[in-house]
Design an enzyme around this catalytic site. Structure first.
Site, PDB file in Angstrom:
ATOM      1  N   GLN A  56       0.880  -1.171   0.000  1.00  0.00           N
ATOM      2  CA  GLN A  56       0.000   0.000   0.000  1.00  0.00           C
ATOM      3  C   GLN A  56       0.919   1.223   0.000  1.00  0.00           C
ATOM      4  OE1 GLN A  56      -3.065  -0.097  -0.397  1.00  0.00           O
ATOM      5  NE2 GLN A  56      -4.009  -1.902   0.504  1.00  0.00           N
ATOM      6  N   SER A  57       0.981   1.936  -1.133  1.00  0.00           N
ATOM      7  CA  SER A  57       1.970   3.009  -1.279  1.00  0.00           C
ATOM      8  C   SER A  57       1.590   4.251  -0.501  1.00  0.00           C
ATOM      9  CB  SER A  57       2.154   3.351  -2.762  1.00  0.00           C
ATOM     10  OG  SER A  57       2.654   2.231  -3.455  1.00  0.00           O
ATOM     11  N   THR A  58       0.310   4.639  -0.513  1.00  0.00           N
ATOM     12  CA  THR A  58      -0.117   5.877   0.133  1.00  0.00           C
ATOM     13  C   THR A  58      -1.363   5.623   0.961  1.00  0.00           C
ATOM     14  OG1 THR A  58      -1.496   6.553  -1.725  1.00  0.00           O
ATOM     15  CG2 THR A  58       0.811   7.242  -1.778  1.00  0.00           C
TER      16      THR A  58
END
Length: 720
Positions: free
Chosen positions: A29-31
């Site tokens: 989950q990048s952001t």
């Protein structure tokens, strides 16, 4: 429940040894925004947990690891999950590493192959939706390597397509980016001036003052001195788009002056990221500012402009010339060198630097060309000369050029003062209007509140009082400003400006005119000053290149260290020999040299008698030092081995005062005339002359010093 493939059942690649360890589920989950808007990864997380349970693991033995949120797209964020897997947990306690796709466990080949190697050493297996892989087996290892390579190529293609789309959009001028202060973006996407008049006035005032003052720090001091703040629109947070007033600082002004948007230019690619300069722990580092030739996109006349493109280019050139580097002229400083930064070497065509030395507690500047000595280890400088002679010539030519334009200068100065006061007056009126609006808003908020709600009323009353106090303070500051700087010039002030402009030379030398003011005037009309020293002599050729391209040539005289460097040294020595041969004394020779225009090496109007005496001694023409003596009384004339003291001093090449000291010590036998002026006549035959010459060669202090090993005294050394 997720179905289990036949080859994934216990007994194939997963055994009891794996089931006794942890099963790690890796989710990217990048952001945080991705977590809120995209729930598919969250659903897959639960599906992967169910898959681990189906493969034989207990639910409490399944551990979920996700990447560090908030590091979108950075290499550091991409490696966070893998680092936690290795450092915090340790692969010795892991039996299964489970992900959506094996290739998504790492974004770079380095991390991927390191994970495969560690899993092979620890005996852990990897699994995704396609199957279970044992890194210890060759076929599975080959397949995992192929998946990692394809993933890395896929990421490269995705980035390349995204970059091409972004660049094409920028070339059409449609790519939106954060706007600087003074601009807003309308809902339609169109860029317009900030609707607040005070924000626009401050931006225009900054560019006007930079054109007048010439340096960034001077503009900063001007804004601070007049208590002028910058209006900034907030770009994020709950108050996004709200106008906030902040005090000016150097970096904000520097960014503002360098931004081409204020000239109406749509620019993209001014700053790029250099991976070699980037700090992995700081994603915002590594940005490099490129020149205009290196911009990806530059479209003029797209945005509303505060200044023209020509003015923007002039500002860029001025900022570049203010840099403290050898190739740049540098900003104006407070030193006494008038042409500092403008002087070029006529031999190598390089810019000459300034160097100061102190003499009698006074700083004396010099222009020196030392590039060869600094860069290539040359034994001496290319050129070096005192700045006074060059500055005097530049000052003389400058005053002669400015005198015919005295009236025009006075009118321009008056107009400039009026324009500056009008800008400040407009800014003050906007500030007063804003303060009145704020106080009126506080008043209306207080009146609209219900009287029963006393807690709210008391708070609104405090805000109203604070707004009224701020308005009163601002009004008092405006009154003080008006008293110190009236709106228009009086008749007396206009007459004073005209009178001062008529006397350019008096204004130039006035105590109120600082060295920085003089340098600003010189730089306004002079492009460069080329100096060439003729050999090692005192003659210097000076060429002033004016701003319009005209050149003024001249020759000045610089001070030198030795008389031998003077261009007229051969003529001067010849003349000294002639005068000395005529029996003229040292003082009269110095008078003749002064009358005939011969000057000393280090400047001045007269060559001293001591200098003439030293020069005559080096030229071996000491006859000029002997004065004509009146005849001695009858019967008292000097004999064959007797000398007048001045004749003896000339013979021994020493001063008369030293002979008197030797006479007092008893080293020379003398007699005195019986009549006035009772002159001394010394006796010295050939043997005594040889002893006197030997004594003349001994070091100073020979007869007064003591040797530290000599406890009995220095009687032997004191013997004549």
């Amino acid at each position: 429940m997720t179905s289990v493939m036949p080859w994934e059942r216990p007994g194939s690649k997963i055994d009891d040894r794996h089931l006794q360890r942890l099963a790690v589920v890796y989710v990217r989950q990048s952001t945080r925004q991705q977590v809120v808007d995209h729930q598919e990864s969250t659903r897959l997380q639960y599906a992967l947990v169910d898959r681990a349970v189906a493969l034989g693991w207990q639910a409490d033995r399944v551990l979920v690891i996700d990447e560090d949120l908030g590091r979108s797209g950075s290499s550091a964020g991409a490696r966070t999950g893998f680092q936690r897997l290795v450092t915090e947990i340790g692969l010795d306690h892991v039996g299964l590493v489970l992900g959506i796709e094996m290739s998504r466990l790492a974004r770079s080949g380095r991390d991927w192959y390191q994970l495969i190697e560690l899993c092979a050493l620890s005996g852990a297996v990897l699994a995704d939706s396609d199957g279970v892989y044992d890194p210890g087996e060759y076929n599975d290892r080959l397949l995992l390597g192929l998946k990692g390579t394809m993933s890395e190529a896929e990421l490269h293609l995705i980035k390349q397509r995204m970059w091409s789309g972004r660049l094409n959009k920028a070339r059409r001028g449609e790519l939106a980016f954060p706007l600087p202060s003074g601009y807003v973006r309308r809902p339609s996407g169109e860029v317009a001036f900030d609707p607040d008049e005070q924000v626009q006035t401050v931006i225009r005032l900054i560019f006007t003052q930079f054109e007048r003052l010439g340096t960034l720090h001077a503009v900063l001091r001007y804004l601070v001195g007049h208590d002028i703040q910058l209006g900034i629109r907030l770009r994020e947070g709950p108050d996004k788009g709200t106008l906030e007033w902040r005090r000016p600082n150097r970096m904000t002004l520097q960014t503002l002056l360098h931004n081409p948007a204020y000239a109406g230019i749509y620019a993209y690619g001014r700053r790029r990221v250099d991976s070699r300069r980037q700090d992995p722990t700081r994603p915002g580092t590594g940005r490099v500012v490129r020149s205009r030739d290196g911009w990806h996109v530059m479209i003029p006349n797209v945005l509303p402009a505060y200044i023209t493109i020509a003015q923007f280019e002039a500002n860029e050139a001025k900022l570049a010339s203010n840099r403290a580097v050898a190739e740049a002229m540098g900003s104006v400083r407070g030193g006494p060198a008038l042409a500092g930064g403008l002087v070029f070497c006529g031999r190598c065509n390089r810019r000459m630097t300034m160097r100061y030395h102190t003499q009698h507690s006074k700083a004396l500047p010099e222009y020196v060309c030392c590039r060869d000595a600094t860069n290539y280890g040359a034994q001496k400088n290319c050129q070096l000369l005192n700045s006074a002679c060059v500055d005097a010539f530049v000052e003389q030519q400058l005053l002669a050029a400015l005198t015919p334009a005295a009236v025009e200068v006075s009118l321009h100065a008056a107009d400039q003062v009026l324009a500056e006061r009008a800008e400040l007056e407009r800014l003050w009126s906007l500030r007063l209007e804003r303060a009145a609006q704020t106080a009126d808003r506080a008043r209306r908020s207080h009146h609209l509140a219900e009287p029963e709600n006393r807690l709210v009323v008391r708070q609104l009353e405090k805000e109203w009082e604070y707004a009224l106090a701020a308005q009163q303070r601002l009004q008092e500051e405006y009154d003080r400003f008006t008293r110190s700087s009236p709106r228009t010039l009086t008749s007396a002030e206009r007459e004073t400006i005209t009178a001062l402009a008529g006397d350019i030379e008096g204004l130039w030398h006035a105590q109120s005119t600082t060295p920085a003011d003089r340098k600003e005037i010189v730089r306004a009309v002079v492009d460069k000053v080329v100096v060439t020293v003729l050999g090692t002599s005192e003659r210097v050729q000076v060429a002033i290149v004016w701003a319009g391209g005209t050149t003024t040539m001249g020759e000045v005289v610089r001070p030198v260290q030795r008389l031998e460097q003077l261009s007229y040294y051969p003529q001067m020595t010849t003349r000294i020999r002639e005068l000395a041969g005529q029996g003229i004394g040292v003082s009269r020779i110095a008078d003749h040299l002064e009358a005939e225009g011969f000057r000393p090496a280090k400047g001045g109007k007269r060559i001293s008698a001591a200098t003439v005496h030293d020069l005559m001694r080096r030229l071996d023409c000491l006859a000029g030092r002997v004065h004509r003596h009146r005849p001695a009384p009858p019967g008292e004339e000097p004999g064959p081995d007797e000398w007048w003291l001045k004749h003896l001093a000339a013979e021994l090449d020493m001063t008369t005062s030293t002979l008197y000291a030797w006479i007092n010590r008893g080293w020379i036998t003398v007699r005195r005339e019986s009549c006035w002026p009772h002159r001394l006549i010394a006796h010295a035959d050939q043997r005594e002359l040889a002893e006197l010459r030997e004594r003349r060669t001994r070091l100073p202090g020979w007869y007064s010093r003591r040797i530290w090993t000599d406890t009995a005294g220095t009687a032997e050394q004191q013997t004549p």
